[in-house]
Structure formats: structure tokens, C-alpha cells
Design an enzyme around this catalytic site. Structure first.
Site, PDB file in Angstrom:
ATOM      1  N   SER A  35     121.138 118.865  18.180  1.00 56.31           N
ATOM      2  CA  SER A  35     120.786 118.937  16.756  1.00 56.31           C
ATOM      3  C   SER A  35     121.502 117.826  15.988  1.00 56.31           C
ATOM      4  CB  SER A  35     121.129 120.334  16.224  1.00 56.31           C
ATOM      5  OG  SER A  35     120.625 120.532  14.933  1.00 56.31           O
TER       6      SER A  35
ATOM      7  N   ASP B 261     110.246 124.672  17.279  1.00 52.25           N
ATOM      8  CA  ASP B 261     111.475 124.455  16.516  1.00 52.25           C
ATOM      9  C   ASP B 261     111.190 124.557  15.018  1.00 52.25           C
ATOM     10  OD1 ASP B 261     113.815 123.364  15.263  1.00 52.25           O
ATOM     11  OD2 ASP B 261     114.299 122.313  17.120  1.00 52.25           O
TER      12      ASP B 261
ATOM     13  N   HIS C 270     114.772 126.513  17.532  1.00 49.03           N
ATOM     14  CA  HIS C 270     115.884 125.567  17.419  1.00 49.03           C
ATOM     15  C   HIS C 270     117.135 126.061  18.138  1.00 49.03           C
ATOM     16  CE1 HIS C 270     117.814 122.078  15.664  1.00 49.03           C
ATOM     17  NE2 HIS C 270     118.821 122.840  15.261  1.00 49.03           N
TER      18      HIS C 270
END
Length: 286
Positions: A169, A234, A263
């Protein structure tokens, strides 16, 4: 109008974008620290964890986690851990974690990851996270990973060809930046973002001068074998980010697109560890 709607343009014009504010709004949510370092008198620290860290191993296995501090070029003291997962490990993973977590919360995952794919793991907290000083910012992200890289190289004597850079991320931002400047054993980008503006305004088609985290501009400079991982559902960083990064990465290997994953749950799918084992233990060795 480069993909932006009239309302989005009005938002930008009425509230002139400041890169540091965009970065803070998009990325930085440091949690309350879930760990502490206990000094042993030799410059090394053992790890103590709060209940919120959710440690899933025994106290004895916690002895495999060595903590210490290093200082960045911007003057911030950052916390680092070296997790000895395997006595036969060829590679050490330099792991840049996602948002809203710290080293305490990541410690179980680090040990599980390294043990599963026969790697040691080096983790660090960004400025303003965990026990690290300073405040989180884009510039500090880059200085933080540079300090971690230097510590891994000098303190533990790990050569670049035996280092795997792993970013998750927001952690893909410093990972791509470092990988664009150094050749390493490999790079793993887990749920990467193209840039900050492209997350905030998904129709953005170009990189503006005030944009932050412009990984899409840096990825063509990455010369190490690179594995892309992204969930197709996501909800934070759209799957198109991972796919576009993959298309522009010169040495991208077969990616892992996890069907149905969001995610924060990619690691729960069996394909995650299967692909990592194949990449690290087969493709990189051969």
C-alpha cells in the site's frame, strides 16, 4: 480536461493543493504505539508488545526479533526490527508496511512471512509511527527507507543482491523510490498506487506538479525483477493502479491478481503464499 470533472476542478481551484496536505489526507494515520523496546545495554533492544499487537507466537519466538534505532538524513530517529526467521535464508526482506499499523502489529506477520518463504525480515516504522520520531510526510518516507536500507547494509552486512524490497500500500511509495535508484535481488509491490492524485481523483490521466507519491513516473527506472500483487476488488487503491504499474515496469514477472480480494485481505488467500514461494524459492534462485 485530463479526466477531471468540473466539480473536481472546482475543488482543486477553490482549495489550492499543497503536496504535504494531500499526502497527509491520503496516507498517514499513525496508530497508538503497540510495542516498546527494552534495552539490553548493548545498543540492542528486545520487543515488548501490547495486547493490540495480537502476537500469535510464543515468548520464546519473540527472542528472534531484535530492535534498534537508526537516524535519517532529516534528523528523525526511527525504530527498526530484524526478524531472524531462518538460519538458511539467502534473502532478507526490507519491508515497508501499510498505513494505520506499526511494527508491533506487523511483528506476527513478519515472522510468519519469513518462516513461510525462508527469508529473514527487516522492518521499520515511518517517522511519526510507533516509536519513530518526527512527523509523517512524503519527504520523510524517502529518508526513512534510505536509513533502513543503510542500516540493513552496514549493521547486518547484507548485500543488495540478497535484499528483496517489499512494499505494501503506502509502503510501495518508498519501495519504488529506492528501487528506482538501486538494483536489488527483487522487488515486491503489494497493492501499489500510481500517485496520490490518481487515488483521490481516479479519472486523473497525468502527473501534476503538485501530485504526491508519483510511483508511476519512477517505476520505469526499476531494473530488478518485480512481482506485482493486487486484489481485483480493492476498495482503497483500485486494481487499475496495480495493473498500470505492472504494464510500465521493465522487469515485471508474472503478477498475482487475487480474484475477489480487497485491500486488506490479500494475505488470507492461498494464492498469496503460493506465489511468493514460487517467486523467491524458484524464480529468483534459477
Amino acid at each position: 480536461m485530463n479526466g477531471l470533472s468540473i466539480s473536481e476542478w472546482c475543488c482543486l481551484l477553490c482549495c489550492p493543493p499543497c503536496p504535504s496536505r494531500i499526502a497527509a489526507k491520503l496516507a498517514f494515520i499513525p496508530p497508538e504505539p503497540t510495542y516498546d523496546f527494552l534495552a539490553d545495554g548493548s545498543g540492542k533492544y528486545s520487543l515488548t508488545l501490547s495486547e493490540r499487537a495480537e502476537w500469535q507466537f510464543s515468548e520464546r519466538e519473540k527472542e528472534n526479533v531484535e530492535g534498534f534505532y537508526t537516524r535519517t538524513s532529516r534528523g528523525n530517529k526511527i525504530a527498526c526490527v530484524f526478524v531472524r526467521c531462518s538460519s538458511t535464508a539467502r534473502f532478507t526482506i526490507l519491508f515497508s508496511h501499510g498505513n494505520a499499523v506499526d511494527l508491533g502489529q506487523m511483528s506476527t506477520f513478519y515472522l510468519n512471512l519469513g518462516s513461510s518463504i525462508n527469508c529473514n525480515v527487516f522492518g521499520y516504522d515511518y517517522s511519526g509511527y510507533g516509536l519513530s520520531g518526527g512527523k509523517p510526510s512524503e519527504k520523510n518516507l524517502y529518508a526513512d527507507i534510505d536509513a533502513a536500507w543503510l542500516a540493513l547494509r552496514t549493521r547486518y552486512g547484507i548485500s543488495p543482491e540478497n535484499i528483496i524490497l517489499y512494499g505494501q500500500s503506502i509502503g510501495t511509495v518508498p519501495t519504488v523510490d529506492l528501487a528506482s535508484r538501486y538494483e536489488v535481488g527483487a522487488v515486491i509491490l503489494h497493492s501499489p498506487l500510481m500517485s496520490g492524485m490518481r487515488v483521490a481523483f481516479p479519472k486523473t490521466k497525468r502527473t501534476w506538479f503538485f501530485d504526491v507519491f508519483p510511483s508511476i513516473e519512477k517505476i520505469p527506472k526499476v531494473t530488478s525483477p518485480t512481482l506485482l500483487i493486487h486484489g481485483t476488488e480493492d476498495e482503497i487503491i483500485d486494481f487499475t493502479h496495480g495493473r498500470t504499474i505492472f504494464e510500465r515496469c521493465p522487469r515485471a514477472v508474472e503478477p498475482l491478481w487475487v480474484e475477489g480480494a480487497g485491500h486488506n485481505d490479500v494475505e488470507l488467500f492461498p494464492a498469496y503464499f503460493e506465489r511468493l514461494k514460487q517467486f523467491v524459492n524458484v524464480e529468483l534462485v534459477n
